[in-house]
Write an enzyme that holds these catalytic residues in place. Structure first.
Site, PDB file in Angstrom:
ATOM      1  N   VAL A  11     -10.590  22.348 -22.737  1.00  0.00           N
ATOM      2  CA  VAL A  11      -9.339  21.986 -21.988  1.00  0.00           C
ATOM      3  C   VAL A  11      -9.627  22.366 -20.530  1.00  0.00           C
ATOM      4  O   VAL A  11      -9.463  21.488 -19.574  1.00  0.00           O
ATOM      5  CB  VAL A  11      -8.418  22.592 -22.612  1.00  0.00           C
ATOM      6  N   THR A 121      -2.259  27.389 -25.088  1.00  0.00           N
ATOM      7  CA  THR A 121      -1.129  27.126 -26.090  1.00  0.00           C
ATOM      8  C   THR A 121      -0.788  28.707 -26.378  1.00  0.00           C
ATOM      9  O   THR A 121      -1.600  29.499 -26.835  1.00  0.00           O
ATOM     10  CB  THR A 121      -1.546  26.746 -27.356  1.00  0.00           C
ATOM     11  N   ALA A 252      -4.061   9.184 -45.054  1.00  0.00           N
ATOM     12  CA  ALA A 252      -4.542  10.210 -45.982  1.00  0.00           C
ATOM     13  C   ALA A 252      -5.836  10.506 -46.008  1.00  0.00           C
ATOM     14  O   ALA A 252      -6.569   9.756 -45.458  1.00  0.00           O
ATOM     15  CB  ALA A 252      -3.960   9.699 -47.250  1.00  0.00           C
ATOM     16  N   GLY A 253      -6.236  11.740 -46.373  1.00  0.00           N
ATOM     17  CA  GLY A 253      -7.651  12.264 -46.520  1.00  0.00           C
ATOM     18  C   GLY A 253      -7.706  13.718 -46.697  1.00  0.00           C
ATOM     19  O   GLY A 253      -6.938  14.338 -47.206  1.00  0.00           O
ATOM     20  N   CYS A 260      -6.916  23.401 -32.836  1.00  0.00           N
ATOM     21  CA  CYS A 260      -5.583  23.289 -32.259  1.00  0.00           C
ATOM     22  C   CYS A 260      -4.555  23.451 -33.530  1.00  0.00           C
ATOM     23  O   CYS A 260      -3.845  24.655 -33.688  1.00  0.00           O
ATOM     24  CB  CYS A 260      -5.406  22.333 -31.772  1.00  0.00           C
ATOM     25  N   LYS A 320     -13.757  16.132 -36.731  1.00  0.00           N
ATOM     26  CA  LYS A 320     -13.253  14.796 -36.558  1.00  0.00           C
ATOM     27  C   LYS A 320     -14.509  14.040 -35.916  1.00  0.00           C
ATOM     28  O   LYS A 320     -15.247  14.620 -35.107  1.00  0.00           O
ATOM     29  CB  LYS A 320     -11.851  14.741 -35.687  1.00  0.00           C
TER      30      LYS A 320
END
Length: 430
Positions: A11, A121, A252-253, A260, A320
């Site tokens: 970030v 956060t 779905a997965g 995060c 990801k």
């Protein structure tokens, strides 16, 4: 404006280059000398599409610099962003050590009025405490104004999210801070939400909680789809076309991971339980997410049988695509369970290199996905990198020992693979 970002992680570094790109004079500060040395040389130390190019441009324009000199950095800048990590403690609460250290550092070195912006956060109520921590740490009595400006950056898409946000949220009790931060973002064409610090903190947690809920919801629906022989993709599409629902996060997965969602859900649940308002829906969301790797591995064992001595190819280590982040990646518990079942595990990822401890445990890695897949008894897809969709699956069919694909991201075409005589299973995707 002269801006300091304290903490040069995903970030902090991304926002540093973006704010410099907007014409501000920006300094990135971190106590990690290796990180700063790398950034000073113009080398991004993590993988994030587009950031390296913008980093080069801003360094060349002399609008961006990096340092480990905290005193000079605090003294020379007027707006101080705190972008340090807030990892979860064992009880789920956020570890505010780095936040407190940053606040105390500001208090120790500040020489005039400062506007402090918390972008990390943090649990509801933390931003208000930052002002006290700053003032307690130093002798300088110059006032400080504090604000909460939560980030909504998705790893793998952080640059675009920073340049073209859906909204910018600013929370402060100070009109001056609200206006100054609004002016800082004057080039951004998006809605601005001005609220209290607690309101801004809650918006961040509630947003991530809702997105995680959509993911776990469709994953539970996918399990029912498996039982009833329904294609969950059709269900997701039919739901997502309803404007009240929308298509995002209805894929779905294997569930959510990264730095995060898992952390933020734990911290949000801790806050709720501490205040005796348990969030029962969100608690179930977390339970469903933890179950997803087991659900896929049960499919593998049902088809392949005992995994002892079986060659298992794992495609994807990052949580990801388009990032090298493996924090809370579902690939980790899957690989760990495969090892416990005494499988022979070989992995591939386009950008992630295995850590030494996994190699010591016997996990193999190869940069050629075809070599990873060769002679495999099962292929498990953990990350939906586009490279895997582009594989020559006719070639793959010829080199595997057992033609079984378990697609944890529902990214491949089931009909085409069935025509190639693969046993193919997704999640909710017969």
């Amino acid at each position: 404006m002269k801006i300091l970002l304290i903490g040069q992680g995903y970030v902090g570094t991304t926002m540093a280059v973006v704010l410099a790109n907007a014409g501000h004079e920006v300094t990135g500060l971190d106590i990690d000398h290796d990180k700063i040395a790398s950034l000073q040389k113009g080398k991004l130390y993590f993988y994030e599409p587009g950031v390296q190019k913008m980093l080069d441009k801003q360094l060349e324009a002399n609008r961006l610099q990096f340092t480990t000199d905290a005193r000079q950095a605090v003294v020379n800048n007027d707006i101080l962003f705190i972008t340090v990590g807030t990892p979860s403690l064992s009880n789920g609460n956020a570890d505010l050590t780095y936040i407190k250290n940053a606040a105390k550092m500001i208090g120790q070195y500040k020489n005039k009025k400062k506007i402090i912006v918390v972008k990390s956060t943090v649990p509801v109520g933390t931003t208000e405490k930052v002002k006290d921590w700053v003032m307690e740490a130093g002798e300088d009595t110059a006032p400080v104004e504090v604000a909460m400006n939560p980030e909504f950056l998705r790893e793998g898409n952080a640059l675009q999210d920073a340049l073209y946000p859906d909204r910018i949220v600013i929370g402060s009790h100070s009109d001056e801070a609200l206006e100054t931060i609004h002016q800082l973002y004057q080039q951004w064409n998006c809605p601005f939400i001005k609220t209290t610090p607690r309101g801004a903190e809650m918006i961040k947690y509630a947003s991530n909680g809702f997105l995680a809920t959509k993911i776990s919801f469709i994953n539970e629906i996918a399990m029912l789809c498996d039982k009833l022989e329904v294609n969950v993709r059709d269900v997701s599409k039919g739901m997502g076309l309803d404007k009240r629902i929308g298509p995002s996060f209805l894929e779905a997965g294997l569930g959510y991971g990264g730095s995060c969602f898992p952390k933020d859900i734990k911290e949000f649940l801790w806050t709720a339980n501490t205040n005796q308002i348990p969030l029962s829906i969100l608690s179930k969301v977390e339970q469903v997410n933890h179950h997803q790797p087991d659900y896929l591995l049960d499919k593998v064992k049902k088809q392949v049988g005992s995994l002892t001595g079986k060659n298992v190819a794992v495609l994807g280590l990052a949580f990801k695509p388009h990032t090298d982040d493996t924090r809370e990646s579902v690939s980790i518990p899957i690989i760990q369970q495969l090892l416990e079942e005494k499988a022979i595990v070989t992995v591939h990822d386009p950008v992630v290199n295995l850590e030494a401890n996994w190699i010591e445990k016997g996990v193999l890695q190869n940069n050629d996905p075809y070599q990873v897949i060769k002679e495999s008894d099962a292929i498990i897809i953990c990350t939906n990198w586009p490279q895997y969709e582009a594989l020559d699956w006719k070639k793959v069919r010829k080199i595997v020992r057992h033609p079984a694909i378990f697609d944890g991201r529902n990214m491949l075409n089931a009909e085409q693979l069935s025509e190639l005589r693969f046993h193919y299973e997704g999640i909710g995707y017969p």
